[in-house]
Design a protein around this motif. Sequence first.
Motif, PDB file in Angstrom:
ATOM      1  N   GLY A  15       0.791  -1.232  -0.014  1.00 53.24           N
ATOM      2  CA  GLY A  15       0.027  -0.022   0.046  1.00 53.24           C
ATOM      3  C   GLY A  15       0.839   1.218  -0.117  1.00 53.24           C
ATOM      4  N   ASP A  16       0.456   2.533   0.697  1.00 54.30           N
ATOM      5  CA  ASP A  16       1.449   3.376   0.776  1.00 54.30           C
ATOM      6  C   ASP A  16       2.431   3.339   1.842  1.00 54.30           C
ATOM      7  OD1 ASP A  16      -0.417   3.954   2.598  1.00 54.30           O
ATOM      8  OD2 ASP A  16      -0.812   6.012   2.171  1.00 54.30           O
ATOM      9  N   ASP A  17       2.056   2.254   2.808  1.00 54.72           N
ATOM     10  CA  ASP A  17       3.183   2.272   4.057  1.00 54.72           C
ATOM     11  C   ASP A  17       4.105   1.250   3.910  1.00 54.72           C
ATOM     12  OD1 ASP A  17       4.037   3.016   6.490  1.00 54.72           O
ATOM     13  OD2 ASP A  17       2.560   1.855   7.587  1.00 54.72           O
ATOM     14  N   ILE A  18       5.230   1.465   3.294  1.00 49.79           N
ATOM     15  CA  ILE A  18       6.133   0.788   2.848  1.00 49.79           C
ATOM     16  C   ILE A  18       7.739   0.810   3.466  1.00 49.79           C
ATOM     17  CG2 ILE A  18       4.925   0.157   0.627  1.00 49.79           C
ATOM     18  CD1 ILE A  18       7.182   2.155  -0.666  1.00 49.79           C
ATOM     19  N   VAL A  19       8.398  -0.133   3.374  1.00 57.58           N
ATOM     20  CA  VAL A  19       9.812   0.324   3.801  1.00 57.58           C
ATOM     21  C   VAL A  19      10.607  -0.323   2.582  1.00 57.58           C
ATOM     22  CG1 VAL A  19      11.426  -0.693   5.318  1.00 57.58           C
ATOM     23  CG2 VAL A  19       9.403  -0.256   6.197  1.00 57.58           C
ATOM     24  N   VAL A  20      11.670   0.180   2.106  1.00 55.56           N
ATOM     25  CA  VAL A  20      12.672  -0.298   1.278  1.00 55.56           C
ATOM     26  C   VAL A  20      14.200  -0.573   1.975  1.00 55.56           C
ATOM     27  CG1 VAL A  20      14.224   0.683  -1.031  1.00 55.56           C
ATOM     28  CG2 VAL A  20      11.657   1.225  -0.668  1.00 55.56           C
ATOM     29  N   ILE A  21      14.475  -1.628   1.779  1.00 51.06           N
ATOM     30  CA  ILE A  21      15.614  -1.803   2.476  1.00 51.06           C
ATOM     31  C   ILE A  21      16.971  -2.346   1.400  1.00 51.06           C
ATOM     32  CG2 ILE A  21      14.735  -2.885   4.665  1.00 51.06           C
ATOM     33  CD1 ILE A  21      15.211  -5.645   3.369  1.00 51.06           C
ATOM     34  N   GLY A  22      18.230  -1.864   1.658  1.00 54.53           N
ATOM     35  CA  GLY A  22      19.229  -2.101   1.050  1.00 54.53           C
ATOM     36  C   GLY A  22      19.752  -3.699   1.457  1.00 54.53           C
ATOM     37  N   VAL A  23      20.169  -4.605   0.675  1.00 50.54           N
ATOM     38  CA  VAL A  23      20.579  -5.817   0.927  1.00 50.54           C
ATOM     39  C   VAL A  23      21.590  -6.112  -0.155  1.00 50.54           C
ATOM     40  CG1 VAL A  23      19.683  -8.306   1.159  1.00 50.54           C
ATOM     41  CG2 VAL A  23      17.864  -6.520   1.029  1.00 50.54           C
ATOM     42  N   GLY A  24      22.652  -5.495  -0.044  1.00 48.84           N
ATOM     43  CA  GLY A  24      23.964  -5.513  -0.534  1.00 48.84           C
ATOM     44  C   GLY A  24      23.826  -5.210  -2.327  1.00 48.84           C
ATOM     45  N   THR A  25      23.658  -6.341  -3.158  1.00 47.36           N
ATOM     46  CA  THR A  25      23.606  -6.100  -4.570  1.00 47.36           C
ATOM     47  C   THR A  25      22.050  -5.670  -5.209  1.00 47.36           C
ATOM     48  OG1 THR A  25      23.305  -8.437  -4.966  1.00 47.36           O
ATOM     49  CG2 THR A  25      25.765  -7.562  -4.688  1.00 47.36           C
TER      50      THR A  25
ATOM     51  N   ALA B  66      17.981  -4.133  -3.761  1.00 50.44           N
ATOM     52  CA  ALA B  66      17.148  -3.691  -2.574  1.00 50.44           C
ATOM     53  C   ALA B  66      15.815  -4.469  -2.506  1.00 50.44           C
ATOM     54  CB  ALA B  66      16.917  -2.240  -2.981  1.00 50.44           C
ATOM     55  N   GLU B  67      14.968  -4.138  -1.468  1.00 51.23           N
ATOM     56  CA  GLU B  67      13.850  -4.758  -1.527  1.00 51.23           C
ATOM     57  C   GLU B  67      12.791  -3.983  -1.054  1.00 51.23           C
ATOM     58  OE1 GLU B  67      15.309  -9.264  -0.517  1.00 51.23           O
ATOM     59  OE2 GLU B  67      14.540  -8.112   1.159  1.00 51.23           O
ATOM     60  N   ILE B  68      11.482  -3.994  -1.473  1.00 55.78           N
ATOM     61  CA  ILE B  68      10.400  -3.204  -0.780  1.00 55.78           C
ATOM     62  C   ILE B  68       9.543  -4.135  -0.325  1.00 55.78           C
ATOM     63  CG2 ILE B  68       8.395  -1.637  -1.790  1.00 55.78           C
ATOM     64  CD1 ILE B  68       9.998  -1.689  -4.644  1.00 55.78           C
ATOM     65  N   TRP B  69       9.232  -3.819   0.806  1.00 54.96           N
ATOM     66  CA  TRP B  69       8.272  -4.589   1.747  1.00 54.96           C
ATOM     67  C   TRP B  69       6.996  -3.905   2.136  1.00 54.96           C
ATOM     68  CZ3 TRP B  69       9.006  -9.370   4.246  1.00 54.96           C
ATOM     69  CH2 TRP B  69      10.519 -10.135   3.977  1.00 54.96           C
ATOM     70  N   ASN B  70       6.093  -4.416   2.436  1.00 56.46           N
ATOM     71  CA  ASN B  70       4.776  -3.913   3.226  1.00 56.46           C
ATOM     72  C   ASN B  70       5.467  -3.457   4.473  1.00 56.46           C
ATOM     73  OD1 ASN B  70       3.024  -4.668   5.544  1.00 56.46           O
ATOM     74  ND2 ASN B  70       1.591  -4.154   3.818  1.00 56.46           N
ATOM     75  N   ARG B  71       5.337  -2.394   5.301  1.00 54.29           N
ATOM     76  CA  ARG B  71       5.759  -2.124   6.532  1.00 54.29           C
ATOM     77  C   ARG B  71       5.681  -3.262   7.450  1.00 54.29           C
ATOM     78  NH1 ARG B  71       6.218   3.570   9.449  1.00 54.29           N
ATOM     79  NH2 ARG B  71       8.174   3.616   8.522  1.00 54.29           N
ATOM     80  N   GLU B  72       4.421  -3.483   7.980  1.00 58.49           N
ATOM     81  CA  GLU B  72       3.881  -4.413   8.987  1.00 58.49           C
ATOM     82  C   GLU B  72       4.633  -5.654   8.540  1.00 58.49           C
ATOM     83  OE1 GLU B  72      -0.011  -6.389  10.372  1.00 58.49           O
ATOM     84  OE2 GLU B  72      -0.255  -4.243   9.646  1.00 58.49           O
ATOM     85  N   SER B  73       4.657  -6.111   7.465  1.00 60.20           N
ATOM     86  CA  SER B  73       5.317  -7.527   7.121  1.00 60.20           C
ATOM     87  C   SER B  73       6.789  -7.320   7.453  1.00 60.20           C
ATOM     88  CB  SER B  73       5.016  -7.837   5.468  1.00 60.20           C
ATOM     89  OG  SER B  73       3.704  -8.181   5.284  1.00 60.20           O
ATOM     90  N   TRP B  74       7.451  -6.207   6.921  1.00 62.25           N
ATOM     91  CA  TRP B  74       8.826  -6.245   7.363  1.00 62.25           C
ATOM     92  C   TRP B  74       8.959  -6.069   8.809  1.00 62.25           C
ATOM     93  CZ3 TRP B  74      13.519  -7.224   6.285  1.00 62.25           C
ATOM     94  CH2 TRP B  74      14.342  -6.418   7.069  1.00 62.25           C
ATOM     95  N   GLU B  75       8.322  -5.409   9.566  1.00 60.48           N
ATOM     96  CA  GLU B  75       8.548  -5.320  11.249  1.00 60.48           C
ATOM     97  C   GLU B  75       8.096  -6.702  11.817  1.00 60.48           C
ATOM     98  OE1 GLU B  75       6.056  -2.073  12.259  1.00 60.48           O
ATOM     99  OE2 GLU B  75       7.437  -0.655  11.481  1.00 60.48           O
ATOM    100  N   THR B  76       7.378  -7.478  11.190  1.00 63.04           N
ATOM    101  CA  THR B  76       7.044  -8.796  11.723  1.00 63.04           C
ATOM    102  C   THR B  76       8.308  -9.715  11.581  1.00 63.04           C
ATOM    103  OG1 THR B  76       4.783  -8.605  11.393  1.00 63.04           O
ATOM    104  CG2 THR B  76       5.342 -10.835  11.610  1.00 63.04           C
TER     105      THR B  76
END
Length: 174
Positions: free
Chosen positions: A124-134, A136-146
């Motif tokens: 949705g509009d509440d997301i997290v983008v994380i760097g994972v070396g080579t 990056a990943e886009i996660w639903n914020r709640e899924s990432w926190e879990t």
Amino acid sequence: MSDNRATQSSDVIDDILGEGAKPDLFLGTYTPKIDAKGRLTLPAKFRQRLGSGLVLARGQERCVTILPQDEFRRMAQQIQRTSMGNMAARRYLRVFLSGASQEVPDKQGRVLIAPNLREYASLGDDIVVIGVGTRAEIWNRESWETYLHNQEQEYANLEMDVLAPFDMPQEGQL
């Protein structure tokens, strides 16, 4: 994590690599938004590496993977080198490539996340983008926190298995 904390961790990386250094690795955690048209504004620290184009694809654990063009080509070639008689390789290649989309960021650093990828990762509009070396990943914020919460003990348990080959100093030897 707030944008300010992501900036602070990026500042630490700048201190390590030297002011203005552009690491090839994607690092940090960012909290941009997806706009009403389904576009994501890429974190500023990622734009130089992704500016000429990128591939968005299904990632593991229901995230969307952001790959620079060269990394995507390397992965696709590696998978395709596997014998077509290998059923697991065929299955992986079908899922990986069928959901992938090539994108070129616009002048504001925005890329469209295809509806099928947004649905796959429940973005949705509440997301997290994380760097994972080579990549990056886009996660639903709640899924990432879990996910992060569930992995914290495993992360602590794996430290010695993962880092031991690098001869890290033992406790008290710093």
